[in-house]
Design a protein around this motif. Structure first.
Motif, mmCIF file in Angstrom:
data_model
loop_
_atom_site.group_PDB
_atom_site.id
_atom_site.type_symbol
_atom_site.label_atom_id
_atom_site.label_comp_id
_atom_site.label_asym_id
_atom_site.label_seq_id
_atom_site.Cartn_x
_atom_site.Cartn_y
_atom_site.Cartn_z
ATOM 1 N N THR A 111 0.294 -1.042 -0.149
ATOM 2 C CA THR A 111 0.110 0.121 0.226
ATOM 3 C C THR A 111 0.656 1.434 -0.016
ATOM 4 O OG1 THR A 111 -0.027 -0.294 2.382
ATOM 5 C CG2 THR A 111 -2.292 -1.299 1.277
ATOM 6 N N ASP A 112 0.495 2.378 -0.857
ATOM 7 C CA ASP A 112 0.881 3.703 -0.554
ATOM 8 C C ASP A 112 0.332 4.684 -0.034
ATOM 9 O OD1 ASP A 112 1.981 5.724 -1.864
ATOM 10 O OD2 ASP A 112 1.118 6.011 -3.224
ATOM 11 N N GLU A 113 0.839 4.896 1.474
ATOM 12 C CA GLU A 113 0.405 5.497 2.346
ATOM 13 C C GLU A 113 0.653 6.552 3.052
ATOM 14 O OE1 GLU A 113 0.475 2.877 5.817
ATOM 15 O OE2 GLU A 113 0.033 1.268 4.135
ATOM 16 N N HIS A 114 1.352 7.329 1.819
ATOM 17 C CA HIS A 114 2.311 9.239 2.222
ATOM 18 C C HIS A 114 1.235 9.949 0.936
ATOM 19 C CE1 HIS A 114 5.876 7.752 3.865
ATOM 20 N NE2 HIS A 114 4.665 8.466 5.253
ATOM 21 N N GLY A 115 1.049 11.085 1.396
ATOM 22 C CA GLY A 115 0.544 12.670 0.175
ATOM 23 C C GLY A 115 -0.777 13.384 0.532
ATOM 24 N N GLN A 116 -0.795 14.079 -0.122
ATOM 25 C CA GLN A 116 -1.646 15.040 0.351
ATOM 26 C C GLN A 116 -3.782 14.385 0.189
ATOM 27 O OE1 GLN A 116 -1.214 18.423 -1.837
ATOM 28 N NE2 GLN A 116 -2.925 19.720 -0.702
ATOM 29 N N LYS A 117 -3.514 13.140 0.083
ATOM 30 C CA LYS A 117 -4.970 13.358 -0.355
ATOM 31 C C LYS A 117 -5.686 12.005 0.889
ATOM 32 C CE LYS A 117 -5.088 10.311 -4.384
ATOM 33 N NZ LYS A 117 -5.820 9.917 -5.270
ATOM 34 N N VAL A 118 -3.859 11.379 1.307
ATOM 35 C CA VAL A 118 -4.159 10.575 2.646
ATOM 36 C C VAL A 118 -4.525 11.636 3.901
ATOM 37 C CG1 VAL A 118 -2.936 9.282 4.609
ATOM 38 C CG2 VAL A 118 -3.193 8.801 1.667
ATOM 39 N N GLU A 119 -3.301 13.115 4.320
ATOM 40 C CA GLU A 119 -3.240 14.350 5.280
ATOM 41 C C GLU A 119 -4.920 14.712 5.181
ATOM 42 O OE1 GLU A 119 0.107 16.456 5.645
ATOM 43 O OE2 GLU A 119 -1.510 17.587 5.170
ATOM 44 N N GLU A 120 -5.392 15.110 3.380
ATOM 45 C CA GLU A 120 -6.838 15.512 3.819
ATOM 46 C C GLU A 120 -8.123 14.543 4.139
ATOM 47 O OE1 GLU A 120 -6.983 17.099 0.311
ATOM 48 O OE2 GLU A 120 -6.012 18.645 0.500
ATOM 49 N N THR A 121 -7.458 13.186 3.599
ATOM 50 C CA THR A 121 -8.603 12.463 4.431
ATOM 51 C C THR A 121 -8.873 12.750 5.675
ATOM 52 O OG1 THR A 121 -9.121 11.630 1.869
ATOM 53 C CG2 THR A 121 -9.798 10.153 3.357
ATOM 54 N N ALA A 122 -7.602 11.729 6.012
ATOM 55 C CA ALA A 122 -7.600 11.078 7.560
ATOM 56 C C ALA A 122 -8.811 13.073 8.339
ATOM 57 C CB ALA A 122 -6.196 11.391 7.894
ATOM 58 N N LYS A 123 -7.725 13.852 8.192
ATOM 59 C CA LYS A 123 -8.376 14.724 9.350
ATOM 60 C C LYS A 123 -9.586 14.965 8.737
ATOM 61 C CE LYS A 123 -7.835 20.394 9.580
ATOM 62 N NZ LYS A 123 -7.642 21.207 8.678
ATOM 63 N N MET A 124 -10.872 14.539 7.451
ATOM 64 C CA MET A 124 -12.007 14.891 7.184
ATOM 65 C C MET A 124 -12.340 13.739 8.595
ATOM 66 S SD MET A 124 -13.741 14.915 3.517
ATOM 67 C CE MET A 124 -12.536 13.342 3.778
ATOM 68 N N LYS A 125 -11.942 12.650 8.120
ATOM 69 C CA LYS A 125 -12.361 11.428 9.325
ATOM 70 C C LYS A 125 -12.037 11.659 10.665
ATOM 71 C CE LYS A 125 -13.733 8.964 5.461
ATOM 72 N NZ LYS A 125 -14.764 8.285 5.527
ATOM 73 N N GLY A 126 -11.828 12.546 11.122
ATOM 74 C CA GLY A 126 -10.699 13.376 12.731
ATOM 75 C C GLY A 126 -9.974 12.409 12.732
ATOM 76 N N MET A 127 -9.118 11.606 12.334
ATOM 77 C CA MET A 127 -8.237 10.896 12.382
ATOM 78 C C MET A 127 -6.658 11.119 12.327
ATOM 79 S SD MET A 127 -9.349 6.705 11.012
ATOM 80 C CE MET A 127 -10.906 6.330 11.683
ATOM 81 N N THR A 128 -5.666 11.119 12.907
ATOM 82 C CA THR A 128 -3.910 10.745 11.787
ATOM 83 C C THR A 128 -3.958 10.712 11.375
ATOM 84 O OG1 THR A 128 -2.798 9.612 13.098
ATOM 85 C CG2 THR A 128 -3.254 11.395 15.080
ATOM 86 N N PRO A 129 -3.343 10.835 9.767
ATOM 87 C CA PRO A 129 -2.985 10.640 8.694
ATOM 88 C C PRO A 129 -2.697 9.053 9.179
ATOM 89 C CG PRO A 129 -2.125 12.151 8.550
ATOM 90 C CD PRO A 129 -2.168 11.928 10.106
ATOM 91 N N GLN A 130 -1.974 8.297 10.120
ATOM 92 C CA GLN A 130 -1.407 6.638 10.539
ATOM 93 C C GLN A 130 -2.103 6.258 11.180
ATOM 94 O OE1 GLN A 130 2.642 6.075 9.748
ATOM 95 N NE2 GLN A 130 1.054 3.981 10.153
ATOM 96 N N GLU A 131 -2.939 6.449 11.465
ATOM 97 C CA GLU A 131 -4.208 6.262 12.007
ATOM 98 C C GLU A 131 -5.584 5.449 10.604
ATOM 99 O OE1 GLU A 131 -5.217 7.264 16.436
ATOM 100 O OE2 GLU A 131 -6.036 8.913 14.586
ATOM 101 N N TRP A 132 -5.265 5.911 10.607
ATOM 102 C CA TRP A 132 -6.172 6.133 8.589
ATOM 103 C C TRP A 132 -5.374 5.093 7.544
ATOM 104 C CZ3 TRP A 132 -10.799 6.132 6.615
ATOM 105 C CH2 TRP A 132 -10.565 5.767 5.501
ATOM 106 N N THR A 133 -4.097 4.720 8.274
ATOM 107 C CA THR A 133 -3.621 4.003 6.644
ATOM 108 C C THR A 133 -3.346 3.130 7.644
ATOM 109 O OG1 THR A 133 -0.827 4.881 7.767
ATOM 110 C CG2 THR A 133 -2.141 5.561 5.656
#
Length: 639
Positions: free
Chosen positions: A50-72
């Protein structure tokens, strides 16, 4: 037996969505290739991840109320579970958030930087957040859309570090020219050559406007651009940063094959080779791009409700028929259409009628004529030798087509042999020979030919349908693990000793009634009762348009209301909507295109004028605006 290393990869899948039929197709294809190479005696290493870095992941995690690491961490296991359900046996699963990968990325960046191929500059241009890539002016589609995903581009201006990709244009063209199978199929090769000849631009490889990525040691405040990060995963998994011996065996001296969808072929056939040329590493042996799938002749989309869910298909038809259909139905590299009728026809014709029938007829007759034990052979006759010759030709044809990852063609050759053995039964007429005691020896030879051919066929189809292949072996009384079988193990035509006990025949591929299946898939409720019915004239009175949100703000003294300034294609108007609690980060709605009713009588809510209504959906007490693809023109009417 050839013990050479064979290293095959899928792309690493982006974690912003669940795995779908496209990612299942790539991964199953890689699994089949890995299994096939094992039957040829290769030392195989199969990677996905899985590819887990980048702006989309950061923005999606924020929208979900999570950290990027929690989301991935939440999303990556979904891919692992899918591959397990599809009987995919990968050797490694890489995540770009793993420490081993971060070390590998830092190593390749340092190597390329010290070579003088990375320099500091400033980038100003159009950027696609969805594809995480800058788009040159000459590739922009329409007024301002990405050529790959069609979404609207953003203007970005930032300090950036650049990779001198232009430096390697001639070297890359030379490599492609000298290695005809480097990019497959040939149509993709021609596309890539044409693109390179337009002139390669240097590549922006860093970002400083968001934080979710691998820091660049020589560029404080910058993180690694997602493609430079993601592509390096192929090196990470075979010891680039930690195990020189493994790396030399798997990458430098082994055969390396990348499988991927056609939408990312340029990244793998241009950016990646240029990175490797700069880093002084061998280029992959093959970059193989497959096409896209439609569903019942239409593009898949959630709004149409026609997205193929692999796990649902596996529940309906079984994992092996699903795997078989994916790789048999379409030539790898071309686009394909997934249809209910198509998979049922393949199950009924190829699996039940051809392979299943050959197995059932053979075992049924053997037990009827000789009992449960294998008897001694007699002399082979010309018809037997012809079948044996066809098998040898089949092996060569399968190996030739698989070397170019032409899965469908390879299966055609296997099924040609299966059809030949079904015809062999009809031509030799065992039921007639059984009536004549003097023909017992000839009957034994024919029945043994059929048993031996099934033992061989099982090994040939095992990469595609491992569970079914094991069942064939078990019904032949062979209890060994077919996943460890080599094609060299089933050479010759005296495979089972006299006295070997056969198993019991049971249908492996039950037939499916086409009309019944199609009917059950899309049942129509003829007694449907319409609540609050309206006429088409009533509906035509409501004017619904695509509106673009220009500004968003809270309404004073209200926890429920938000006010939006929107463009309806002709006018700027204000609309007040009671969705505040569902959009705490309401500023993120600016720039979105949504549906609005524009001919409502204006009203005043909490002192604010509202000149329309935004349309929403409600599911499980969660209200969402009805968003429209950015490619749709503002002001478009809904009819």
């Amino acid at each position: 037996m050839d013990n050479k290393s064979f290293y095959i990869t899928t792309p690493i899948y982006y974690v912003n969505g669940d795995p779908h039929v496209g990612s299942a197709y790539t991964t199953v294809a890689a699994d089949v290739m890995a299994r096939y190479k094992k039957t040829r005696g290769y030392d195989v290493y199969f990677l996905t991840g899985t590819d887990e870095h980048g702006q989309k992941v950061e923005e999606t995690a924020k929208m979900k109320g999570m950290t990027p690491q929690e989301w991935t961490d939440l999303m990556a296991p979904r891919f692992m579970e899918m591959w397990k359900a599809l009987n995919v046996k990968n050797d490694d699963f890489i995540r770009t958030t793993q420490e081993r990968h971060k070390k590998a990325v830092k190593k390749i960046l340092k190597t390329v930087y010290e070579k003088g191929d990375i320099y500091k500059g400033e980038y100003e241009g159009k950027y696609c957040v969805s594809c995480e890539t800058f788009v040159p002016e000459n590739q922009i589609v329409g007024e301002n859309c990405c050529p790959d995903c069609g979404k609207e581009l953003r203007m970005v201006k930032e300090e950036s570090y650049f990779f001198r990709m232009s430096k390697y244009q001639d070297a890359l063209l030379k490599h492609i020219d000298e290695h005809p199978d480097f990019i497959l199929p040939r149509s993709r090769r021609n596309e890539v050559i044409s693109f390179i000849k337009q002139g390669l631009q240097d590549l922006s490889i860093s970002r400083n406007t968001f934080e979710w990525g691998i820091p660049i040691e020589f560029a404080p405040g910058h993180i690694t651009y997602v493609w430079f990060d993601a592509l390096t995963n192929y090196l990470t998994a075979v010891g680039y940063e930690s195990n020189p011996e493994e790396f030399e065996r798997r990458w430098t001296n082994g055969e390396v094959v990348h499988l991927l969808g056609k939408d990312i072929v340029r990244f793998h056939a241009i950016i990646w080779p240029c990175m490797l040329l700069s880093a002084g590493e061998k280029l992959p042996d093959k970059v193989v791009a497959h096409g896209w799938w439609t569903s019942e002749g239409e593009k898949m989309s959630k709004s149409k409700g026609n997205v193929i869910a692999p796990l649902d298909e596996v529940k309906k038809y079984g994992v092996d028929p699903f795997r078989y259909y994916l790789l048999r139905e379409v030539t790898f590299g071309n686009d394909g259409d997934y249809s209910t009728k198509g998979i049922i026809n393949r199950i009924n014709s190829d699996l039940a009628n051809d392979l299943g029938n050959l197995l059932n007829r053979t075992l049924g007759m053997y037990k009827k004529y000789f009992g449960e034990e294998i008897v001694a052979n007699g002399q082979f006759e010309e018809i037997d030798l012809d079948a044996q010759k066809l098998y040898d030709e089949t092996l060569n044809s399968v190996d030739d087509t698989m070397s170019r990852l032409e899965f469908s063609r390879a299966l055609e050759y296997i099924w040609k042999f299966i059809s030949r053995m079904n015809k062999y039964i009809d031509e030799t007429g065992p039921w007639l020979l059984a009536k004549d005691e003097t023909k017992k020896e000839r009957l034994a030879t024919i029945m043994n030919m059929l048993v031996y051919s099934l033992e061989k066929i099982a090994v040939l189809v095992a990469p595609y349908m491992p569970e079914s292949a094991q069942k064939i072996w078990n019904q032949l009384g062979i209890e060994k693990d077919i996943e460890k079988a080599l094609l060299s193990d089933v050479e010759g035509w005296d495979l089972l000793e006299p006295g070997h006990k056969l198993g019991n025949p049971t249908p492996i591929f039950p037939r499916i009634e086409v009309e019944k299946e199609v009917k059950e898939k899309n049942p129509i409720n003829k007694d449907l009762k319409i609540e609050n019915p309206i006429t088409i004239d009533d509906f035509s009175k409501v004017e619904i348009k695509v509106v673009e949100i220009l500004e968003a703000d809270k309404v004073a003294d209200s926890d429920r209301l938000l006010k939006f300034k929107v463009n309806d294609g002709k006018n700027i108007r204000q609309i007040v909507s009671g969705i505040a609690k569902y959009y705490p980060e309401y500023q993120e709605l600016v720039g979105k295109k949504v549906l609005g009713v524009v001919n409502l009588e204006p009203v005043v809510l909490k002192g604010e004028l509202s000149q329309g209504m935004l349309l929403t959906t409600e599911e499980k007490k969660r209200v969402k605006l009805v968003e429209v693809d950015s490619i749709v023109k503002t002001g478009s009417k809904i009819k």
